[in-house]
Design a protein around this motif. Structure first.
Motif, mmCIF file in Angstrom:
data_model
loop_
_atom_site.group_PDB
_atom_site.id
_atom_site.type_symbol
_atom_site.label_atom_id
_atom_site.label_comp_id
_atom_site.label_asym_id
_atom_site.label_seq_id
_atom_site.Cartn_x
_atom_site.Cartn_y
_atom_site.Cartn_z
ATOM 1 N N ILE A 305 38.442 28.692 36.274
ATOM 2 C CA ILE A 305 37.929 28.743 37.062
ATOM 3 C C ILE A 305 38.541 27.915 38.401
ATOM 4 O O ILE A 305 37.685 27.488 39.465
ATOM 5 C CB ILE A 305 36.164 28.399 37.103
ATOM 6 C CG1 ILE A 305 36.372 26.793 36.714
ATOM 7 C CG2 ILE A 305 35.254 29.107 35.961
ATOM 8 C CD1 ILE A 305 34.762 26.101 36.294
ATOM 9 N N SER A 306 39.535 27.468 38.210
ATOM 10 C CA SER A 306 40.331 27.090 39.239
ATOM 11 C C SER A 306 40.442 27.496 40.435
ATOM 12 O O SER A 306 40.717 26.702 41.452
ATOM 13 C CB SER A 306 41.559 26.542 38.736
ATOM 14 O OG SER A 306 42.348 27.620 38.313
ATOM 15 N N LEU A 307 40.382 28.596 40.481
ATOM 16 C CA LEU A 307 40.309 29.460 41.837
ATOM 17 C C LEU A 307 39.384 28.824 42.736
ATOM 18 O O LEU A 307 39.661 29.036 43.928
ATOM 19 C CB LEU A 307 40.180 30.929 41.508
ATOM 20 C CG LEU A 307 40.813 31.948 42.797
ATOM 21 C CD1 LEU A 307 42.104 31.806 43.037
ATOM 22 C CD2 LEU A 307 40.302 33.218 42.296
ATOM 23 N N PHE A 308 38.063 28.509 42.131
ATOM 24 C CA PHE A 308 36.990 28.029 43.011
ATOM 25 C C PHE A 308 36.948 26.630 42.943
ATOM 26 O O PHE A 308 35.899 25.949 43.606
ATOM 27 C CB PHE A 308 35.925 28.841 42.624
ATOM 28 C CG PHE A 308 35.733 30.194 42.878
ATOM 29 C CD1 PHE A 308 35.706 30.726 44.096
ATOM 30 C CD2 PHE A 308 36.302 31.067 41.837
ATOM 31 C CE1 PHE A 308 36.026 32.055 44.626
ATOM 32 C CE2 PHE A 308 36.627 32.758 42.424
ATOM 33 C CZ PHE A 308 36.366 32.975 43.362
ATOM 34 N N ILE A 309 37.033 25.889 41.576
ATOM 35 C CA ILE A 309 36.671 24.606 41.420
ATOM 36 C C ILE A 309 37.628 23.757 40.775
ATOM 37 O O ILE A 309 38.532 24.308 39.769
ATOM 38 C CB ILE A 309 35.405 24.458 40.356
ATOM 39 C CG1 ILE A 309 34.341 25.296 40.901
ATOM 40 C CG2 ILE A 309 34.988 23.099 40.026
ATOM 41 C CD1 ILE A 309 33.036 25.614 40.066
ATOM 42 N N VAL A 337 35.554 35.215 37.662
ATOM 43 C CA VAL A 337 36.620 35.289 36.907
ATOM 44 C C VAL A 337 36.535 36.353 35.709
ATOM 45 O O VAL A 337 37.591 37.094 35.335
ATOM 46 C CB VAL A 337 37.212 34.063 36.558
ATOM 47 C CG1 VAL A 337 38.372 34.035 35.569
ATOM 48 C CG2 VAL A 337 37.471 32.978 37.746
ATOM 49 N N GLU A 338 35.436 36.263 35.039
ATOM 50 C CA GLU A 338 35.281 37.183 33.825
ATOM 51 C C GLU A 338 35.153 38.780 34.245
ATOM 52 O O GLU A 338 35.671 39.534 33.543
ATOM 53 C CB GLU A 338 33.799 36.640 33.248
ATOM 54 C CG GLU A 338 33.940 35.179 32.288
ATOM 55 C CD GLU A 338 32.612 34.730 31.971
ATOM 56 O OE1 GLU A 338 32.467 33.925 31.420
ATOM 57 O OE2 GLU A 338 31.747 35.540 32.445
ATOM 58 N N SER A 339 34.573 39.018 35.296
ATOM 59 C CA SER A 339 34.602 40.126 35.808
ATOM 60 C C SER A 339 35.865 40.783 36.498
ATOM 61 O O SER A 339 36.192 41.885 35.951
ATOM 62 C CB SER A 339 33.734 40.302 37.161
ATOM 63 O OG SER A 339 32.310 39.932 36.590
ATOM 64 N N MET A 340 36.874 39.880 36.760
ATOM 65 C CA MET A 340 38.081 40.249 37.191
ATOM 66 C C MET A 340 38.759 40.680 35.708
ATOM 67 O O MET A 340 39.570 41.530 35.571
ATOM 68 C CB MET A 340 38.863 38.930 37.861
ATOM 69 C CG MET A 340 38.347 38.741 39.247
ATOM 70 S SD MET A 340 38.999 37.304 40.027
ATOM 71 C CE MET A 340 40.720 37.693 40.071
ATOM 72 N N THR A 448 44.673 36.277 31.741
ATOM 73 C CA THR A 448 43.733 37.366 30.816
ATOM 74 C C THR A 448 43.980 37.427 29.503
ATOM 75 O O THR A 448 44.002 38.277 28.651
ATOM 76 C CB THR A 448 43.807 38.790 31.344
ATOM 77 O OG1 THR A 448 45.233 39.005 31.189
ATOM 78 C CG2 THR A 448 43.416 38.992 32.798
ATOM 79 N N LYS A 449 44.560 35.977 29.025
ATOM 80 C CA LYS A 449 45.255 35.920 27.731
ATOM 81 C C LYS A 449 43.934 35.108 26.965
ATOM 82 O O LYS A 449 44.416 34.502 25.996
ATOM 83 C CB LYS A 449 46.463 35.236 27.675
ATOM 84 C CG LYS A 449 47.404 36.083 28.229
ATOM 85 C CD LYS A 449 47.743 37.264 27.833
ATOM 86 C CE LYS A 449 48.970 38.263 28.483
ATOM 87 N NZ LYS A 449 49.138 39.467 27.938
ATOM 88 N N ARG A 450 42.847 35.140 27.424
ATOM 89 C CA ARG A 450 41.721 34.137 26.705
ATOM 90 C C ARG A 450 41.419 34.438 25.521
ATOM 91 O O ARG A 450 41.111 35.815 25.320
ATOM 92 C CB ARG A 450 40.599 34.087 27.901
ATOM 93 C CG ARG A 450 39.763 32.906 27.532
ATOM 94 C CD ARG A 450 38.798 32.660 28.746
ATOM 95 N NE ARG A 450 38.294 33.897 29.182
ATOM 96 C CZ ARG A 450 36.914 34.229 28.968
ATOM 97 N NH1 ARG A 450 36.149 33.543 28.250
ATOM 98 N NH2 ARG A 450 36.537 35.218 29.462
ATOM 99 N N VAL A 451 41.415 33.583 24.396
ATOM 100 C CA VAL A 451 41.113 33.930 23.182
ATOM 101 C C VAL A 451 39.444 33.175 22.818
ATOM 102 O O VAL A 451 39.567 32.008 23.026
ATOM 103 C CB VAL A 451 41.833 33.467 21.862
ATOM 104 C CG1 VAL A 451 41.416 33.811 20.557
ATOM 105 C CG2 VAL A 451 43.380 34.214 22.168
ATOM 106 N N LEU A 452 38.396 34.051 22.366
ATOM 107 C CA LEU A 452 37.191 33.432 22.226
ATOM 108 C C LEU A 452 37.184 33.205 20.735
ATOM 109 O O LEU A 452 37.422 34.004 19.940
ATOM 110 C CB LEU A 452 36.089 34.489 22.663
ATOM 111 C CG LEU A 452 35.731 34.616 24.266
ATOM 112 C CD1 LEU A 452 34.464 35.499 24.305
ATOM 113 C CD2 LEU A 452 35.421 33.206 24.807
ATOM 114 N N PRO A 453 36.620 31.956 20.310
ATOM 115 C CA PRO A 453 36.766 31.657 18.932
ATOM 116 C C PRO A 453 35.391 32.266 18.294
ATOM 117 O O PRO A 453 34.190 32.014 18.844
ATOM 118 C CB PRO A 453 36.440 30.184 18.759
ATOM 119 C CG PRO A 453 35.974 29.684 20.494
ATOM 120 C CD PRO A 453 36.389 30.839 21.203
#
Length: 563
Positions: A305-309, A337-340, A448-453
């Motif tokens: 979320i560094s684009l905003f915070i 960010v999630e929608s992007m 967009t390389k996020r891995v959810l556990p």
């Protein structure tokens, strides 16, 4: 496969026995014009009803080949047949007597949107409808004669009136197909015309009430302002005039109760096709559009979320931010960010449901609290870059924050439900004011390389080992003992979509746990499975559930992001 006469014999043999005797009926039976499947038999008359399906070969159903040659046509035809079959069984439900749910005949009841559903699937091979029946009993004693009425009298009448083309009003079926093709034409035209949405003249946007999605009677029909008017030549309807909302940043302004949120609600539902008579048949929005809002208390996992915070006082890394209890601003930043990541090209935002400190910081506040003491970069300062550098448009309802006028490409005013293009007037007013500039340094697209556990026990393909799934209306579900809250995923329109999401999450936990797939890869694999085997494949069951409806990719991402 057994013959229907064998089913009659079985029914006679179990009459007035204990309720478990009904279990012997499970199986497939050939009737003169269709096949009946008894997929699951309830344990007692007070339990969830038994699950059945009917298959009709296409050579008997005889729907025209040109109604079956695209997924779009098959979806709308399935929807039409489902509604017809639902009306037919509605005349017979509870006509057979008994205790508890005895005599119930139930099937999906679609709303105003046309969705892909397991309740009715039409392919080039045939028609399948799935429904529930409460097997009749007196207490827990089998009433085989009452079930005989359902299986050999009521269901044949329902099938003959709804599942065969010759029994349906051909002109009405054609109209449904033609409407769907016109809607697809508009949707495909948006990109070519540089638009993100289209609202036809004559559209009825207000709904009957807060608990009814039917059109309001005596509502003011929509009319496009001349400056934004677009005329399309549809394949079947012919010429249709309406308002085209161009790409970029569009503001919807106006006084309270004048129709701002009503227009936005119609646009957020415009990602779906609607049935004739809904009033929004020709309200068409970019199919990737996402309604965004603040969502205090939601869970966020490893989101950039560094684009905003940035530079939080506690030192948290906002390039991989996690929390179990998000604030309004962090939740809205994460949602963007999630929608992007989910591929959205259009954000729909209402100022009323947004976090104020996320949307704007006025000049006086910036003077009093210096920039280096404020970790939030407001959406106002990023919206222009989101469009120009990432190709993501925004439609924003505003009522109190005038700063957005400086970055807007188009400004609409809703005045007593009439849309006015006041872009020129706004620009004239701004020329007389001290110019203000809004922007921020360091624009970079998040990873967009996020891995959810994901954790979950492998099912081994055996149903009894599956985690239990329970849908709690449209807004939440449980997988095993975990509850997922989807109240603020506002473009879910049917509880059957929520049920489908629950099964998708369970499938992912049981099949992909420990695989280290990125979220994009995981959802891609689910999509490929559904495309190949149908929506029911995510249930990993010996039979396809009656009540599943396909959610969009954006809602699948939203679900997994809240897990």
């Amino acid at each position: 496969m057994k013959r229907s006469s064998e089913l009659e014999t079985l029914l006679k043999s179990i009459d007035h026995r204990g309720y478990p005797a009904y279990k012997s009926l499970a199986g497939m039976y050939s009737f003169p014009t269709y096949t009946l499947g008894i997929d699951h038999v309830q344990g007692d008359p007070f339990a969830a009803p038994s699950r059945l399906h009917i298959d009709v070969d296409m050579h008997r159903a005889a729907f025209p080949a040109n109604y079956l040659d695209t997924p779009q046509k098959r979806r709308v035809l399935s929807d039409y047949v489902l509604r017809a079959f639902g009306r037919a069984i509605g005349r017979f439900t509870f006509q057979a007597g008994g205790s508890g749910k005895s005599g119930l005949i139930g099937i999906s009841r679609p709303g105003q949107e046309v969705l892909t559903r397991t309740a009715c699937e039409i392919t080039q091979k045939g028609v399948t409808v799935r429904f529930e029946v409460g097997f009749p009993a007196a207490g827990r004693t089998v009433l085989a004669g009452e079930l005989h009425k359902i299986l050999f009298d009521y269901l044949p009448k329902c099938a003959s009136s709804a599942l065969f083309y010759q029994a349906l009003p051909a002109r009405e079926v054609e109209k449904a197909i033609f409407l769907s093709e016109d809607q697809l034409f508009i949707r495909n035209s948006l990109e070519k015309l540089g638009l993100v949405a289209f609202v036809a003249d004559g559209a009825i946007l207000p709904r009957e009430s807060g608990v009814s999605d039917r059109p309001m009677t005596k509502a003011i029909p929509f009319s496009a302002p001349d400056s934004l008017a677009v005329t399309l030549d549809l394949p079947h309807h012919g010429k249709l005039r309406g308002m085209g909302i161009p790409k970029g940043i569009t503001l919807i302004a106006g006084g309270g109760y004048h129709g701002k949120s009503t227009l936005l609600k119609a646009l957020e539902r415009g990602v779906y096709d609607h049935i004739a008579g809904d009033g929004r048949e020709y309200v068409i929005t970019d199919p990737t559009a996402v309604k965004l809002r603040a969502e205090d208390g939601r869970k966020i996992t490893d989101t950039d979320i560094s684009l905003f915070i940035n530079d939080l006082p506690n030192g948290s890394d906002t390039r991989s931010f996690s929390t179990l209890d998000a604030s309004g601003s962090t939740s809205q930043a994460a949602a963007i960010v999630e929608s992007m990541e989910a591929g959205s090209r259009l954000f729909l935002i209402d100022e009323d449901t947004s976090a104020t400190n996320f949307m704007v910081r006025d000049a006086l506040m910036q003077q009093i609290v210096s920039k280096n003491k404020e970790p939030i970069t407001p959406f106002l300062n990023r919206a222009r870059d989101l469009y120009e550098k990432a190709g993501i448009s925004t439609i924003l309802v505003i009522g109190s924050c005038g700063s957005y006028f400086y970055i807007a490409d188009t400004v609409l005013q809703m005045d007593s439900y009439h849309a006015l293009d006041i872009t020129g007037h706004v620009q004239e007013v701004l020329r007389k004011r001290e110019p203000e500039h809004f922007g921020a340094e360091g624009f970079a697209l998040p990873s967009t390389k996020r891995v959810l556990p994901l954790s979950g026990k492998k099912s081994g393909g055996r149903e009894r080992e599956h985690a239990k799934v329970k849908t709690l209306g449209k807004t939440s579900f449980m997988v095993d003992k975990e509850t997922l809250d989807l109240r603020y995923v506002e473009q879910l329109v049917d509880s059957e979509q929520t049920t489908a999401l629950a099964y998708m999450l369970r499938y992912a936990k049981e099949h992909y746990a420990g695989n280290r797939l990125t979220l994009t890869q995981l959802i891609g694999q689910l999509g490929a499975l559904i495309e190949k085997q149908g929506l029911g494949a995510v249930c990993d069951s010996s039979y396809v559930p009656v009540s599943l409806a396909m959610p969009r990719t954006q809602e699948i991402f939203a679900c997994f992001n809240r897990y």
